[in-house]
Design an enzyme around this catalytic site. Structure first.
Site, mmCIF file in Angstrom:
data_model
loop_
_atom_site.group_PDB
_atom_site.id
_atom_site.type_symbol
_atom_site.label_atom_id
_atom_site.label_comp_id
_atom_site.label_asym_id
_atom_site.label_seq_id
_atom_site.Cartn_x
_atom_site.Cartn_y
_atom_site.Cartn_z
ATOM 1 N N ILE A 96 -22.950 0.262 -1.077
ATOM 2 C CA ILE A 96 -22.447 -0.769 -1.994
ATOM 3 C C ILE A 96 -22.392 -0.203 -3.408
ATOM 4 C CG2 ILE A 96 -23.092 -2.944 -3.091
ATOM 5 C CD1 ILE A 96 -24.156 -3.877 -0.416
ATOM 6 N N GLU A 115 -13.898 -3.627 -12.199
ATOM 7 C CA GLU A 115 -14.000 -4.614 -11.123
ATOM 8 C C GLU A 115 -14.720 -5.864 -11.626
ATOM 9 O OE1 GLU A 115 -15.488 -2.778 -7.568
ATOM 10 O OE2 GLU A 115 -13.542 -1.837 -7.239
ATOM 11 N N TYR A 118 -4.433 -3.275 -14.046
ATOM 12 C CA TYR A 118 -3.799 -3.966 -12.919
ATOM 13 C C TYR A 118 -3.721 -5.476 -13.179
ATOM 14 C CZ TYR A 118 -3.542 -6.150 -8.263
ATOM 15 O OH TYR A 118 -3.209 -6.930 -7.182
HETATM 16 P P1 NAD Z 1 -0.251 -2.614 -0.258
HETATM 17 O O1 NAD Z 1 -0.474 -1.466 -1.169
HETATM 18 O O2 NAD Z 1 -0.633 -2.460 1.161
HETATM 19 O O3 NAD Z 1 1.262 -3.078 -0.319
HETATM 20 C C1 NAD Z 1 2.092 -2.831 -1.425
HETATM 21 C C2 NAD Z 1 3.312 -2.100 -0.920
HETATM 22 O O4 NAD Z 1 4.179 -1.901 -2.029
HETATM 23 C C3 NAD Z 1 2.991 -0.707 -0.358
HETATM 24 O O5 NAD Z 1 3.507 -0.567 0.947
HETATM 25 C C4 NAD Z 1 3.688 0.257 -1.316
HETATM 26 O O6 NAD Z 1 4.215 1.399 -0.667
HETATM 27 C C5 NAD Z 1 4.768 -0.638 -1.895
HETATM 28 N N1 NAD Z 1 5.191 -0.166 -3.203
HETATM 29 C C6 NAD Z 1 4.417 0.312 -4.216
HETATM 30 N N2 NAD Z 1 5.185 0.677 -5.242
HETATM 31 C C7 NAD Z 1 6.466 0.424 -4.883
HETATM 32 C C8 NAD Z 1 7.710 0.608 -5.520
HETATM 33 N N3 NAD Z 1 7.771 1.139 -6.752
HETATM 34 N N4 NAD Z 1 8.837 0.254 -4.873
HETATM 35 C C9 NAD Z 1 8.774 -0.263 -3.613
HETATM 36 N N5 NAD Z 1 7.619 -0.449 -2.954
HETATM 37 C C10 NAD Z 1 6.476 -0.117 -3.585
HETATM 38 O O7 NAD Z 1 -1.037 -3.829 -0.902
HETATM 39 P P2 NAD Z 1 -1.285 -5.296 -0.328
HETATM 40 O O8 NAD Z 1 -2.743 -5.460 -0.216
HETATM 41 O O9 NAD Z 1 -0.424 -5.560 0.837
HETATM 42 O O10 NAD Z 1 -0.788 -6.164 -1.563
HETATM 43 C C11 NAD Z 1 0.467 -6.841 -1.557
HETATM 44 C C12 NAD Z 1 0.612 -7.620 -2.844
HETATM 45 O O11 NAD Z 1 -0.443 -8.563 -2.967
HETATM 46 C C13 NAD Z 1 0.531 -6.738 -4.087
HETATM 47 O O12 NAD Z 1 1.442 -7.249 -5.032
HETATM 48 C C14 NAD Z 1 -0.886 -6.930 -4.569
HETATM 49 O O13 NAD Z 1 -0.991 -6.697 -5.957
HETATM 50 C C15 NAD Z 1 -1.131 -8.372 -4.190
HETATM 51 N N6 NAD Z 1 -2.542 -8.684 -3.975
HETATM 52 C C16 NAD Z 1 -3.224 -8.171 -2.899
HETATM 53 C C17 NAD Z 1 -4.550 -8.495 -2.718
HETATM 54 C C18 NAD Z 1 -5.349 -7.964 -1.545
HETATM 55 O O14 NAD Z 1 -6.534 -8.246 -1.475
HETATM 56 N N7 NAD Z 1 -4.771 -7.246 -0.599
HETATM 57 C C19 NAD Z 1 -5.208 -9.346 -3.633
HETATM 58 C C20 NAD Z 1 -4.486 -9.824 -4.709
HETATM 59 C C21 NAD Z 1 -3.148 -9.516 -4.866
#
Ligand code: NAD
Length: 360
Positions: free
Chosen positions: A242, A312, A186
């Site tokens: 944990i 992780e 990732y």
């Molecule tokens: P999330 O999984 O809730 O949201 C991602 C969304 O993307 C989902 O609704 C999923 O259905 C959609 N998705 C996945 N594959 C897809 C595809 N091929 N086409 C269209 N849609 C697709 O995750 P999140 O926590 O809301 O994360 C949002 C962004 O932030 C992501 O890019 C994630 O990598 C990044 N991010 C999140 C965190 C966190 O702590 N939540 C931390 C660092 C980075």
């Protein structure tokens, strides 16, 4: 403005789409409703986006009726458009589709002024079990977005990147010059995506900003995360469990702070071409987090420990000086306030949200 939020039914994308719709923008949320966690939350996000646009429309239309009634009632009234501009009436549209579908992405990006690219296979654990998936979605999907944007008049592409790009810390807190040696597939995919964003900025002049998020939490968060799990177990009278010794540290960042910085990037070009940390200032270890939640909900429970999980990072901690100096970014919700807000929301939404946490 016309705003495209990819991953717009997800946790962060859902909050972004809702907030933009509430402000009267024309929002398109693209999401393939990937079932890697229960799509009940995604449906809620879509409903809330629609509701925000509807409420905004109703309040804007109410204002506009007052204006035109005034105009009709008075024969001498001259309508001055500069004094009474047309109200902003926004909209929200959900498109079920895949960011790997270049044709669809091109069509949607071409119609947008600004693109918030959130769609991804999020999370480290899934990527350890299915290492190719983040490459397919997070790298190829990002290339589809960037490529479509360079061919159109896109004003900015804001990319959701991650603290996972850093990997093993050589020093903490991480600043943006810290070496990037991700320890999960990732993390590699997120690093590749933001490198493409940088190159599209330098080579094609496309304004791009990559935001490295640090463990975002809040209402409607992914149900498979530590905070939702600890809250669920404590409310159920079970001890929080944990993974590892609990000494891992994180900068938990409340969703409202993430929404705030993204909203600013709608019009602010100060960070174009940049990558920057967006974290919180209070770093906390997982054991303390579990104690905060346990103490609020079930003080008599003893915390339990089990084996650590692969992929992780032991510690993540953000230096946010760059985001602060370029955008004035300052997180406003500390972990105790944020956890308390999340617990309130959890209790109000327990009936539908808790089963999703239990099955994740
Ligand atoms: P999330 O999984 O809730 O949201 C991602 C969304 O993307 C989902 O609704 C999923 O259905 C959609 N998705 C996945 N594959 C897809 C595809 N091929 N086409 C269209 N849609 C697709 O995750 P999140 O926590 O809301 O994360 C949002 C962004 O932030 C992501 O890019 C994630 O990598 C990044 N991010 C999140 C965190 C966190 O702590 N939540 C931390 C660092 C980075």
């Amino acid at each position: 403005m016309d705003i495209l939020v990819t991953g717009g039914a997800g946790f962060i994308g859902g909050h972004l789409a809702e907030s933009f719709a509430r402000e009267g923008h024309d929002v398109t949320a693209l999401d393939n409703l990937d079932p890697y966690y229960d799509i009940g939350i995604k449906k809620q996000n879509i409903d809330l986006g629609r509701l925000a646009a509807q409420e905004q429309r109703e309040s804007a239309t109410g204002l506009s009726e007052t204006n035109s009634a005034g105009k009709a009632d008075s024969e001498t009234f001259e309508y001055d458009e500069t004094e009474h501009p047309e109200p902003d009436v926004g909209s929200y549209e959900f498109v079920e589709g895949d960011v790997r579908n270049a044709e669809l992405v091109t069509e949607l990006v071409t119609n947008a002024d600004v693109v918030y690219h959130q769609a991804a296979q999020a999370g480290v654990r899934t990527s350890v079990n299915q290492p190719r998936k983040p490459n397919d979605i997070n790298v190829d999907g990002t290339l589809n977005v960037l490529d479509a944007a360079r061919e159109s008049d896109t004003e900015r592409v804001v990319l959701a990147s991650s603290s996972s790009v850093y990997g093993k810390p050589e020093y903490l807190p991480y600043d943006e010059d810290h070496p990037t040696t991700p320890v999960s597939p990732y993390g590699v995919s997120k690093l590749a995506a933001e490198q493409y964003a940088r190159v599209y900025n330098e080579v094609y002049g496309l304004p791009t900003v990559s935001l490295r998020y640090f463990t975002v939490y809040g209402p409607r968060m992914r149900p498979n995360m530590a905070i939702s799990n600890f809250v669920s177990r404590c409310l159920d009278g079970k001890p929080p469990v944990i993974y590892g010794d609990g000494k891992q540290t994180r900068d938990f960042t409340y969703i409202d702070d993430i929404v705030g910085v993204n909203q600013q990037l709608l019009r602010d070009d100060a960070a174009d071409g940049e990558v920057m940390n967006v974290g919180s200032t209070d770093n906390i270890d997982i054991r303390t987090l579990a104690e905060v939640i346990r103490d609020e909900l079930a003080p008599s429970l003893e915390i339990e420990y089990t084996d650590a999980r692969e992929g992780e990072a032991a510690h993540t901690h953000a230096n946010i000086e760059k985001a602060n100096s370029l955008l004035g970014y300052e997180p406003s919700t500390d972990i105790r306030d944020g956890v308390s807000k999340f617990i309130d929301w959890y209790q109000q939404n327990r009936e539908w949200y808790e089963p999703l946490v239990l099955q994740s």
